[in-house]
Structures are given as structure tokens and as C-alpha cells.
Design a protein around this motif. Structure first.
Motif, PDB file in Angstrom:
ATOM      1  N   GLU A 102     -16.696  -3.741  -6.236  1.00 29.08           N
ATOM      2  CA  GLU A 102     -17.139  -2.450  -6.569  1.00 29.08           C
ATOM      3  C   GLU A 102     -18.089  -1.538  -5.740  1.00 29.08           C
ATOM      4  OE1 GLU A 102     -16.509  -1.603  -9.869  1.00 29.08           O
ATOM      5  OE2 GLU A 102     -17.408   0.344 -10.063  1.00 29.08           O
ATOM      6  N   ARG A 103     -17.832  -0.534  -5.314  1.00 34.59           N
ATOM      7  CA  ARG A 103     -18.438   0.417  -4.353  1.00 34.59           C
ATOM      8  C   ARG A 103     -18.516   1.834  -4.619  1.00 34.59           C
ATOM      9  NH1 ARG A 103     -17.895  -1.280   1.937  1.00 34.59           N
ATOM     10  NH2 ARG A 103     -18.727  -3.297   1.968  1.00 34.59           N
ATOM     11  N   ASN A 104     -19.263   2.664  -4.580  1.00 35.93           N
ATOM     12  CA  ASN A 104     -19.458   4.071  -4.934  1.00 35.93           C
ATOM     13  C   ASN A 104     -18.512   4.718  -4.066  1.00 35.93           C
ATOM     14  OD1 ASN A 104     -20.306   6.805  -5.020  1.00 35.93           O
ATOM     15  ND2 ASN A 104     -21.437   6.027  -6.838  1.00 35.93           N
ATOM     16  N   ILE A 105     -17.644   5.423  -4.121  1.00 36.69           N
ATOM     17  CA  ILE A 105     -16.656   5.932  -3.370  1.00 36.69           C
ATOM     18  C   ILE A 105     -17.383   7.266  -2.587  1.00 36.69           C
ATOM     19  CG2 ILE A 105     -14.494   5.055  -4.289  1.00 36.69           C
ATOM     20  CD1 ILE A 105     -14.078   8.042  -5.280  1.00 36.69           C
ATOM     21  N   TYR A 106     -18.458   7.541  -3.108  1.00 32.84           N
ATOM     22  CA  TYR A 106     -19.005   9.103  -2.721  1.00 32.84           C
ATOM     23  C   TYR A 106     -20.117   8.613  -1.683  1.00 32.84           C
ATOM     24  CZ  TYR A 106     -16.609  10.970  -6.677  1.00 32.84           C
ATOM     25  OH  TYR A 106     -15.763  11.573  -7.258  1.00 32.84           O
ATOM     26  N   THR A 107     -21.043   7.651  -1.939  1.00 29.43           N
ATOM     27  CA  THR A 107     -22.190   7.133  -1.325  1.00 29.43           C
ATOM     28  C   THR A 107     -22.209   5.925  -0.490  1.00 29.43           C
ATOM     29  OG1 THR A 107     -22.749   5.958  -3.480  1.00 29.43           O
ATOM     30  CG2 THR A 107     -23.406   8.268  -3.152  1.00 29.43           C
ATOM     31  N   ASP A 108     -21.200   5.012  -0.844  1.00 28.14           N
ATOM     32  CA  ASP A 108     -21.315   3.764   0.100  1.00 28.14           C
ATOM     33  C   ASP A 108     -20.773   4.325   1.604  1.00 28.14           C
ATOM     34  OD1 ASP A 108     -20.990   0.539  -0.310  1.00 28.14           O
ATOM     35  OD2 ASP A 108     -19.861   1.376   1.397  1.00 28.14           O
ATOM     36  N   PRO A 109     -21.770   3.955   2.339  1.00 28.94           N
ATOM     37  CA  PRO A 109     -21.350   4.372   3.787  1.00 28.94           C
ATOM     38  C   PRO A 109     -20.039   3.662   4.286  1.00 28.94           C
ATOM     39  CG  PRO A 109     -23.551   3.585   3.372  1.00 28.94           C
ATOM     40  CD  PRO A 109     -22.848   3.113   2.338  1.00 28.94           C
ATOM     41  N   ASP A 110     -19.778   2.381   4.392  1.00 27.68           N
ATOM     42  CA  ASP A 110     -18.549   1.809   4.588  1.00 27.68           C
ATOM     43  C   ASP A 110     -17.526   2.643   3.935  1.00 27.68           C
ATOM     44  OD1 ASP A 110     -19.818   0.050   6.108  1.00 27.68           O
ATOM     45  OD2 ASP A 110     -19.897  -1.619   4.329  1.00 27.68           O
ATOM     46  N   VAL A 111     -17.357   2.899   2.682  1.00 28.11           N
ATOM     47  CA  VAL A 111     -16.440   3.415   2.068  1.00 28.11           C
ATOM     48  C   VAL A 111     -16.248   4.988   2.496  1.00 28.11           C
ATOM     49  CG1 VAL A 111     -15.318   4.552   0.014  1.00 28.11           C
ATOM     50  CG2 VAL A 111     -16.557   2.506   0.061  1.00 28.11           C
ATOM     51  N   VAL A 112     -16.953   5.691   2.657  1.00 24.89           N
ATOM     52  CA  VAL A 112     -17.076   7.058   3.295  1.00 24.89           C
ATOM     53  C   VAL A 112     -16.506   7.096   4.698  1.00 24.89           C
ATOM     54  CG1 VAL A 112     -18.411   9.124   3.830  1.00 24.89           C
ATOM     55  CG2 VAL A 112     -18.825   7.718   1.768  1.00 24.89           C
ATOM     56  N   ARG A 113     -17.220   5.979   5.635  1.00 23.50           N
ATOM     57  CA  ARG A 113     -16.572   5.853   7.070  1.00 23.50           C
ATOM     58  C   ARG A 113     -15.002   5.486   6.640  1.00 23.50           C
ATOM     59  NH1 ARG A 113     -19.784   2.022   8.587  1.00 23.50           N
ATOM     60  NH2 ARG A 113     -21.508   3.327   8.371  1.00 23.50           N
ATOM     61  N   ALA A 114     -14.546   5.019   5.961  1.00 26.02           N
ATOM     62  CA  ALA A 114     -13.172   4.308   5.769  1.00 26.02           C
ATOM     63  C   ALA A 114     -12.316   5.480   5.503  1.00 26.02           C
ATOM     64  CB  ALA A 114     -12.827   3.438   4.796  1.00 26.02           C
ATOM     65  N   GLN A 115     -12.852   6.596   4.524  1.00 25.31           N
ATOM     66  CA  GLN A 115     -12.319   7.677   3.960  1.00 25.31           C
ATOM     67  C   GLN A 115     -12.284   8.633   5.094  1.00 25.31           C
ATOM     68  OE1 GLN A 115     -15.128   8.635   1.041  1.00 25.31           O
ATOM     69  NE2 GLN A 115     -13.638   7.919  -0.653  1.00 25.31           N
ATOM     70  N   ALA A 116     -13.184   8.762   6.115  1.00 21.22           N
ATOM     71  CA  ALA A 116     -13.188   9.720   7.018  1.00 21.22           C
ATOM     72  C   ALA A 116     -12.009   9.353   8.100  1.00 21.22           C
ATOM     73  CB  ALA A 116     -14.705   9.842   7.682  1.00 21.22           C
ATOM     74  N   ASP A 117     -12.067   7.801   8.295  1.00 22.58           N
ATOM     75  CA  ASP A 117     -11.004   7.316   9.175  1.00 22.58           C
ATOM     76  C   ASP A 117      -9.595   7.729   8.841  1.00 22.58           C
ATOM     77  OD1 ASP A 117     -13.089   6.300  10.693  1.00 22.58           O
ATOM     78  OD2 ASP A 117     -12.722   4.045   9.943  1.00 22.58           O
ATOM     79  N   LEU A 118      -9.335   7.628   7.412  1.00 20.96           N
ATOM     80  CA  LEU A 118      -8.116   7.887   6.916  1.00 20.96           C
ATOM     81  C   LEU A 118      -7.824   9.451   7.079  1.00 20.96           C
ATOM     82  CD1 LEU A 118      -5.544   7.242   5.398  1.00 20.96           C
ATOM     83  CD2 LEU A 118      -6.836   7.525   3.264  1.00 20.96           C
TER      84      LEU A 118
END
Lengths: 404, 404
Positions: A102-118
Motif C-alpha cells: 500500500e502506497r499513496n499514488i499521489y504522495t509516495d515519492p517512489d510511486v510518483v517517480r515511477a509514474q513520471a518515468d512511465l
């Protein structure tokens, strides 16, 4: 003004990415080109693009490119929503964002970095295709707020980060973000009108007549219902900080039973005619192309019959109205459409419900519409900016009467 | 006794199903056959098999068959877990079971019917392949209990329904279910020892030394750790209602740092030797085949290095121990292995922690093992059944001493 269609594949809905049949896609898209559409909005699935943090699937991005290529063959431009995310009640989350992970898709830095990569990977891959217009971050990501609590300033940072990633990878692309209409009408919603009206290349509206209890409250062909999309455009313009920022009616549809099938053509004809009275509309993109196959279970009932075409590709009466409107298209920068009188909206966040169906501001604007008066909307912030008002061609301001 | 390997594809982990490369699969599986393995356990992903309620993807089932076909080419039998579900901390839920569509995967009749339909389709498709042994419902579905609250009698019904679906579609298949070890050791866990020991063709154990705080508590090469798998087999036999019900050590592995890499060969050698002293062991299936590619983020650290082979297919020292054991395999029905003395377990559900590391029953059994005594285990229910004891060859019962 451009006319497009949100492409809901006839075979397998958006699961078609798993079994991509470009022949079937070509037949679907040819049917839409045959209606006079000039663009389609397409929706890959996030878990297929990026099934793991650290794994962006080249093959999935190639599939998006292949669909865009088929669209080019039949003369359609394409816009691509990437982080789905939410589609017609179904939420497609990669496993690495849920349950044990469970990670916040708006605020978790790793998730946001992955979204930006995508987004960077998708934008880089599509940039060279002349018929692809740009990236939309994802379809109505604000539908995911219930599972990912977030504050307005965090949403702003998320939007800025991801739009910047798109712009870096594809500077000349027309990159946007969108949200369902809680952004405009719900007091404490973390996606704000300011974010909608200032970030990305255009302001996006999804004026659904059912989700805000409009058709239910007023009736399928009531003025409030057939003016809702027009109103949403004016509301978007009323929140802008630049005078001619384009507005894209990115989703517009006739959901049964709220709009009974027999009323859908009249609804569409009137609603599209009303939208065309607005200045600075980039385009209207109908939701959706094809009825959903009823063998696919669990959709909300209204989702099955939103197509311009039946699931097997036949034109519905609605499609003829759409085709007639598309055939009669106008340019999107018709200054004669400017509206001289604006109704002034208190744009405090907590006042948002006033602007929604059932609200005082909404009622006042619609009362004028009933009298045949087409009002602009100016936020209180805009109303205090004479230069902006002048550039919008607004010469008169009208304020809501105080409550007795 | 059969020796197998849980197949974790070297390229893309289980996301390989999205980009299936049968050449890469063949290279992976040939490496396992080269270790002397006779079977592999494979894991398709539920959302790819059944992305929508009402949509079972023929292509995804064909992919499972194709992997089984490659296994046949290199001389490996195959067992297939279907409802993944849970894998190495990641939970793969179809979108139609979550968020807006939240449904309990054990108790919602529509979901269970869909699961049965899927199992029927997979079983029917694989039945004709002589190297496919049978279906395992899904990998450790009890890891999904936190998101799907369920009572023991509901789990029982779920298991019965799904195993019956497999049996109807494929009567001669060896169909099983499995669970992580909370089933044996956690007082209020809804998956029960009785369900494990009575439903399906065999009793499955997954004796991980880390998840029950065994290696951490006692040490990597402590008797408790190197006897844990043997103990799990005896515990499974102690809960059975038939004397020679086979037990499958379906997952067995050497997780670092709990088993340091340098100790892994000794751990494996001792643990496998101990398991082989048990009667009625169908086989041991090592977890896992290949180390996980470190470019795939977010796995618990121990998951990256569980392979017999490195991610690029090289043998680790552990693999040599595994290969030696496999080369020295014995038959699985060696009656000389029967154990004459059984430690009697109070099999009330709430007494389960006594049987786990740190528990009184566990300690008593391990104390005997330290003294070189190999005890059977008999539940209190079994101990009251002279016929069953006789058939097991148990002539003496030993009871835990009362606490002072």
C-alpha cells in the motif's frame, strides 16, 4: 471546434490490450472516422504498462503506438490517457501500489517517480507520431482519492511533477490532466478548479449529467441538463487566469436511463448546439464509441449503452446527431461568441456546491439561460482583474442577489 | 519422493506472462531439469486469466499450456496454481473484485462462481497433457484473508466448491489447495488444519523458517530450523483422517539473511535429509528456481536470493545440494519410515500456537528430535481412534507433561 470520440474497444473493452487485434481496432476506428470524428482518446492500462516498479513494458508502449498508427491510417488524431487508473467504475492499480505494498499514488515519492518515468517513456515513444496530439495524465485520477487520501497542495505538486515530465519528454505536445466533476462542485475535494484551470495545455471538463444529479433532478431535456456542458465550459473559463485558455469537453455522453434512449438524440443535438455558442472550445469528445459487450459483467447499468455505435458497430440514432454536428463544425476561436455579461462566482473552495446542480449560483445561471440569456462566468478573482475581463470581452458583471 | 522446483521465471518474474518468451522459458526449465528436478510448479496470474467477470482469456490459458508443453520437452511434470492471488508479497486482484467493486473473494457467490468457471476452464484445457499433474487452487490464498474477512466454515465451503469444480472437469487430476503456515500455528486463522489435512488429493505444507520466527528464534542451523520441514510433515500427518494421506512439501527454501547464504547448503542438506525420514511424503518442491532480477523493486529483501540458480541461470552452491538430494531420491511409500511413538496434540483450534515455534508442543517435539528421537504426531482426535493409529503403525502415545 474539434469532434472526437472516447474509444471503448468493441472486443473485450479495455482488456483488448491483452489480446490486441489491430484488425478489430481498424474496423472500430473506421466506424468512428465514418461519423466525421477527427480524433479519438485512447486508454492503455497502467498495470500493463508498468506491472512492477522498475519494469516499464516496451511491448505495451508499442501497442499504444500501433493503435495510434491504425488511427492515422483512417485519418484520426489521437490523445492518450496513461495512468488508468479509473475507467467506468473499475480501478486498475498495479499490484505494487496496493495491499501489502500500500502506497499513496499521489504522495509516495517512489510511486510518483515511477509514474513520471512511465509518462516520460510513453511521451518519448509517441512524440514522433504526427497524429498523436499529446498526453492526458490519466482518466479522472480523482476517482482514486478515496483510496489515496491527499490534500490540494499535494495534488498540485503531483500534477506539476507529471505534466513537467511529459513536457520535458515532448515539449511540443498538448499535455493535459482531467478530473471528474467533483473538482468543480464538491467543497472539500482536493482536486481544485484552480488546478484544472491553470495546469496543462487546456482546461478539461467532463460534464456528465448523471454524476451531479442533474438529469435526475431536472429531467432529461430540461434546460439545466441540455445547458450543463455549456455551463461547464463557462465555469472553466470563469476560473482561468488567462483570457483565451482553451476548454476541452473531453467527455460528454447521454447516459440511460437518466437520458432515455429515445431522448438521447435530442439531448445530444441541443447540448452540442449549446456548447458551440461558447468561445475557446478546443473540442468535444463523445463518451463513447461502442456499447459495452453485455457478457462483461458488473458495469453500472448506464455504462453498457453509451456508445455512438452498438457493440457490433451499427450506428445508433445518437450517432447521426453526432455526425451532423461534426459535419457542421466551426472553428474554435470565434470571437463573436464572447459573452459580454458575466455572473460573478465566489470562488472560495467551500463555495463549490453553489456552482453545482441544486446550488444557488447554478440556479441563477440557468435561470438566465431559460430566459435566453447566455452569461459568461467570472470568478471573484477574475472580477477584480479589469485587464482580464477586458480581454475576455466582459463589459458587465452581475452578482447573485443576497438571500432574503 | 519427488523433487521439484517452484518456477520463478528469470525474465520479468511472473510478469513474463505478459511478454511470454517460450525460448527463455525453455532455457529456464532446462536448467531445472539439469538439477534433476522432475516437476515444476507454475503460477499464472488471475487478472490475466480472468480480467473481467464474464471474460476468461483463451490466450492466457493457451499460454499456460504452452509453458507446460515446454516443460514436457525437457522432461518435467507440471502443477498449476491458478488463483494468484498472492505471490511473494504482491497481490494480484482482478479489478472487478476491488475498490468500487469490492467483493469478498471467498464468500461472494458471483466471485466464487467465476473462480469455479476459471478453474473449470484451466482444468479442461490441461487435462489432456500427460505431464500436467493437476491444479492447485491458488498460491497461499490465506494471505488474502486480511482483505476478505472469512470464517472457517466459509473457507471450507469455498475449498469444497473449487476443488469440486476441478474434479468435475478433470476427475483423474491430482488437485490440491495450500496455505501459508498460519493454518497450523495461528489460533483464530480461518484456514484450518482439518481443511488442510482432509480436502484435496494431498496435504500441503509450506514450512518457511522465517515466517514463523523459527530461524530468527533458534538460529539458521539449529535443530528447530533444520527439523522444521520434517516437523511440518508430521504435523500434517497428525491432523489427517486417513492413515496414508500423502503430504507435499510444496514450498521449501533457504531465505537470507535468516539462513545466511553460506549456511544455505548445510541447511538444505540437513532439512531434506530430515524430510526423507518421513513416510508418505509425495515430494519436495524447492522455492525457487531463479533469483529475482534486482531491477524489479519492492520485494522483501529475502525474496531476491531464494533461487537455486542465479537470475542469469548459474548454479548456486545450494543447487548442488538440491541436485545431490534429487539424484538420491527414494520412493514415497517406505513403510520402514513409520514412526512408532506419537506425541499427542490437543487439536482444538485455539491451541494452534502451541504447535508453532515458541509453543509448548513444538518445544516438546523438538526436544525429542534433539535427543535423536523421531516422533510422529497424533491429534487428540487421532489418539482416540485405535484403528487409525494401528494403520499408521503407532504403538505408543506420549502426552505433554502438565505445566508445573
Amino acid at each position: 471546434m474539434r469532434y472526437g470520440v472516447n474509444y471503448t474497444p468493441s472486443q473485450g473493452w479495455f482488456h483488448h490490450w491483452l489480446d490486441l487485434d489491430l484488425g478489430a481496432v481498424r474496423a472500430d476506428l473506421a466506424g468512428l472516422a465514418g461519423l466525421g470524428a477527427d480524433h479519438v482518446r485512447i486508454f492503455p492500462l497502467w498495470p500493463l504498462l508498468q506491472p512492477h516498479r522498475g519494469l516499464i513494458r516496451t511491448a505495451a508502449i508499442d501497442d499504444v503506438g500501433a493503435v495510434a498508427g491504425v488511427a492515422a491510417e483512417v485519418g484520426l488524431d489521437v490523445t492518450v490517457d496513461v495512468l488508468q487508473g479509473h475507467l467506468s467504475s473499475f480501478d486498475f492499480y498495479p499490484a505494487w501500489t496496493r495491499t501489502w505494498h500500500e502506497r499513496n499514488i499521489y504522495t509516495d515519492p517512489d510511486v510518483v517517480r515511477a509514474q513520471a518515468d512511465l509518462l516520460t517513456a510513453v511521451a518519448s515513444a509517441l512524440r514522433g507520431r504526427p497524429n498523436v496530439l499529446g498526453i492526458s495524465l490519466g482518466n479522472e485520477p480523482n476517482n482514486l482519492v478515496p483510496h489515496n487520501p491527499v490534500k490540494p497542495e499535494q495534488v498540485d505538486e503531483w500534477l506539476d511533477t507529471l505534466l513537467a515530465a511529459c513536457a520535458r519528454a515532448w515539449p511540443e505536445g498538448q499535455h493535459v490532466h482531467n478530473a471528474y466533476d467533483a473538482v468543480w462542485y464538491t467543497a472539500d475535494h482536493p482536486f481544485t478548479p484552480r488546478a484544472a484551470a491553470t495546469k496543462g495545455a487546456m482546461t478539461i471538463v467532463h460534464p456528465w449529467v448523471f454524476s451531479v444529479n442533474c438529469a435526475q433532478r431536472y429531467g432529461a431535456l430540461a434546460p439545466e441538463t441540455v445547458h450543463l456542458a455549456e455551463y461547464a465550459v463557462e465555469l472553466a473559463k470563469g476560473h482561468a487566469t488567462t483570457p483565451e485558455r482553451p476548454v476541452w469537453v473531453q467527455e460528454h455522453g447521454a447516459p440511460a436511463p437518466h437520458i432515455p434512449a429515445g431522448d438521447a438524440p435530442a439531448f445530444a443535438e441541443q447540448s452540442l448546439t449549446n456548447v458551440r455558442t461558447c468561445a475557446d472550445v478546443w473540442g468535444v469528445t463523445w463518451w463513447c464509441s461502442h456499447d459495452v459487450d453485455t457478457r462483461l459483467k458488473d458495469f453500472p447499468a448506464l455504462e453498457y449503452t453509451l456508445g455512438l455505435l452498438t457493440n457490433d458497430g451499427r450506428r445508433k440514432p445518437l450517432a447521426d446527431v453526432y455526425a451532423a454536428a461534426a459535419a457542421d463544425r466551426r472553428t474554435d476561436r470565434d470571437n463573436s461568441k464572447k459573452r459580454a455579461t458575466a455572473l460573478v462566482l465566489d470562488d472560495a473552495q467551500e463555495n463549490r456546491p453553489s456552482a453545482g446542480p441544486g446550488g444557488r449560483f447554478f440556479a441563477a445561471w440557468m435561470d438566465a439561460a431559460r430566459r435566453g440569456e447566455r452569461l459568461a462566468i467570472a470568478s471573484a478573482t477574475q472580477a477584480a482583474d479589469p485587464g482580464l475581463l477586458a480581454a475576455r470581452g466582459i463589459t458587465g458583471l452581475r452578482y447573485l442577489e443576497e438571500r432574503m
